[in-house]
Design an enzyme around this catalytic site. Structure first.
Site, short mmCIF file in Angstrom:
data_model
loop_
_atom_site.label_atom_id
_atom_site.label_comp_id
_atom_site.label_asym_id
_atom_site.label_seq_id
_atom_site.Cartn_x
_atom_site.Cartn_y
_atom_site.Cartn_z
N GLU A 322 0.80 -1.22 0.00
CA GLU A 322 0.00 0.00 0.00
C GLU A 322 0.84 1.28 0.00
O GLU A 322 0.30 2.37 0.18
CB GLU A 322 -1.01 -0.02 1.16
CG GLU A 322 -2.06 -1.10 0.91
CD GLU A 322 -3.18 -1.12 1.93
OE1 GLU A 322 -3.19 -0.26 2.83
OE2 GLU A 322 -4.05 -2.01 1.82
N LYS A 404 -13.97 -6.77 -5.35
CA LYS A 404 -13.80 -8.18 -5.46
C LYS A 404 -15.02 -8.86 -6.06
O LYS A 404 -16.13 -8.40 -5.85
CB LYS A 404 -13.68 -8.81 -4.05
CG LYS A 404 -12.60 -8.32 -3.18
CD LYS A 404 -12.66 -9.03 -1.83
CE LYS A 404 -11.50 -8.77 -0.94
NZ LYS A 404 -10.18 -9.06 -1.28
#
Ligand SMILES: *[C@@H]1O[C@H](CO)[C@@H](O)[C@H](O)[C@H]1NC(C)=O
Ligand SMILES: *[C@@H]1O[C@H](CO)[C@@H](O)[C@H](O)[C@H]1NC(C)=O
Ligand SMILES: *[C@@H]1O[C@H](CO)[C@@H](O)[C@H](O)[C@H]1NC(C)=O
Length: 430
Positions: A322, A404
């Site tokens: 990240e 997702k």
């Protein structure tokens, strides 16, 4: 009249395919550019039809994509019916068996085995796919993005179940341009090995071919929102630039890079040791794991001494995926990078790499805080697992991929999306 004829032809061809006739294969010669009256003969059979579908075929995808209430309600009801979800599930063993004859597997699954256009053939892509379970999701994703001019590196978690590894190996063995990563690692959530998995694929992809122009990384629960042609055009319009989230690191996340971590029993933990500042005083930026970058960016990741030092330094940080790619994107000299000045900050919504719906940014259109409409599926770790009701909005976004999807919890979202994309890809041939 013409339409009627085409309709009949299509029916005839569908029949032949259902009968498993192999002579169709010989008709798969390369497409010419522009309208071709023999289109239906060559390509019509590549559409996904109800005949190939599983139990999802009871759904009306065009109504779902138009957001019609009745159709969405029916989809939701099916989705929460255990027996329906179970009937859709394909076990890992199925893939091991079905790929014993690769030719039949590729034909019956309607993989695209030739470039659909010169434009796509001239612009090959490299994909890194990091997977640990849910083979069915993986195979549907691979089929959706597969093109013979692209190359695909598959990283299966070292901890993955044996049947997952065998099934994925079996699938990849059917394609010359899909390969298993040369060195697999055991991925630990929020820790360095997640990045290492992508790095290993980057090195293999860079080494495997000098032709590809852009790199895209995926996980097994992503799905495209665009056809390969649309992806190629979006990338060409970046004019050598990269597209990924890269913004100021919020104060509450600074501990991630100022205190050292270690992996104990497969979990990341604080050590309490204070870390040295980053090498070359590189400014650390915030982003996410998903990137769309040119070949030169990957070359820098593998060869630039500043980045190699940054990588060494990042190995004991928390959730390096990240910030690492976001930080590299702002290092001067990296191809396609932008300056570290906050004027160049870019959010995940403005980058094209990935559409993700975080629970805390969802809300009604009237809300000033909300970044997107409420999730119509379910949540996993505060991330939306898309339902059929998310599709209409999602397809209006500029992102190339969304995360997702899960064929075990919402098979209809994937089903309607894959049908939509294939129909569009074939329509683009006209
Ligand atoms: C599916 O929905 C579309 C859009 O509402 C409609 O035009 C079509 O007739 C429906 N198809 C079936 C088989 O119900
Ligand atoms: C294995 O695959 C073949 C076709 O490749 C099929 O005919 C057969 O029924 C399959 N067997 C099982 C147990 O799924
Ligand atoms: C890839 O790596 C192998 C072994 O390290 C090497 O022999 C080969 O030349 C490399 N290929 C390319 C295209 O760099």
């Amino acid at each position: 009249m013409m339409l009627l004829k085409r309709g009949r032809l299509l029916l005839l061809l569908k029949l032949t395919v259902v009968l498993g006739s192999v002579w169709m294969f010989s008709l798969l010669i390369r497409p010419k550019t522009g309208w071709d009256p023999t289109y239906i003969f060559r390509y019509g059979w590549l559409e996904y039809t109800d005949a190939d579908g599983g139990p999802e075929k009871v759904c009306n995808c065009s109504a779902i994509l138009q957001g019609e209430r009745e159709a969405l309600l029916q989809a939701k009801l099916l989705t929460i019916t255990k027996a329906f979800r179970k009937s859709v599930h394909i076990p890992d063993e199925y893939y091991i068996n079905a790929t014993q004859d690769c030719r039949i597997f590729k034909l019956s699954r309607k993989y695209l085995l030739f470039p659909l256009s010169q434009e796509e053939e001239d612009f090959p892509l490299a994909y890194s796919m990091v997977v640990h379970h849910k083979v069915q999701n993986f195979e549907r994703l691979l089929r959706a993005i597969y093109a013979p001019q692209n190359i695909y590196c598959i990283h299966v978690d070292k901890k993955a179940a044996a049947s997952v590894l065998s099934a994925i190996k079996a699938i990849t063995s059917c394609f010359p341009n899909v390969f298993m990563v040369s060195k697999a690692v055991s991925v630990v959530y929020s820790a360095w090995p997640r990045v290492q998995a992508d790095l290993n694929c980057m090195a293999d992809l860079y080494n495997a071919s000098t032709k590809w122009k852009y790199f895209i990384n995926l996980c097994g629960q992503d799905f495209p929102l665009k056809t390969n042609l649309e992806i190629v055009r979006a990338l060409r319009s970046l004019k050598g630039g990269n597209s990924l989230e890269s913004e100021k690191l919020p104060g509450e996340k600074r501990w991630r890079v100022t205190v050292a971590h270690e992996i104990v029993d497969g979990k990341i933990q604080l050590t309490g040791k204070v870390k040295q500042p980053p090498p070359f005083n590189l400014p650390i930026l915030s982003g996410n794991a998903y990137i769309v970058v040119n070949r030169g960016y990957i070359h820098s990741v593998l060869k630039d001494n500043r980045i190699l030092a940054l990588i060494e330094w990042a190995k004991d940080t928390y959730s390096p995926d990240e910030f690492l790619w976001a930080t590299i994107q702002r290092i001067p000299g990296v191809p396609g990078s932008t300056r570290p000045s906050p004027k160049y900050d870019i959010t995940d919504i403005n980058a094209i790499a990935r559409m993700v719906k975080w629970q805390w940014h969802e809300g009604s259109q009237g809300s000033l805080e909300a970044a997107y409409p409420e999730c119509q599926g379910s949540h996993v770790r505060a991330i939306c697992v898309y339902g059929a009701g998310d599709l209409q909005w999602m397809l209006e976004q500029h992102h190339l991929f969304a995360n997702k999807f899960d064929t075990d919890t919402d098979p209809i979202a994937v089903y309607c999306l894959e049908r939509y994309l294939r129909e569009k890809a074939l329509a683009e041939l006209h």
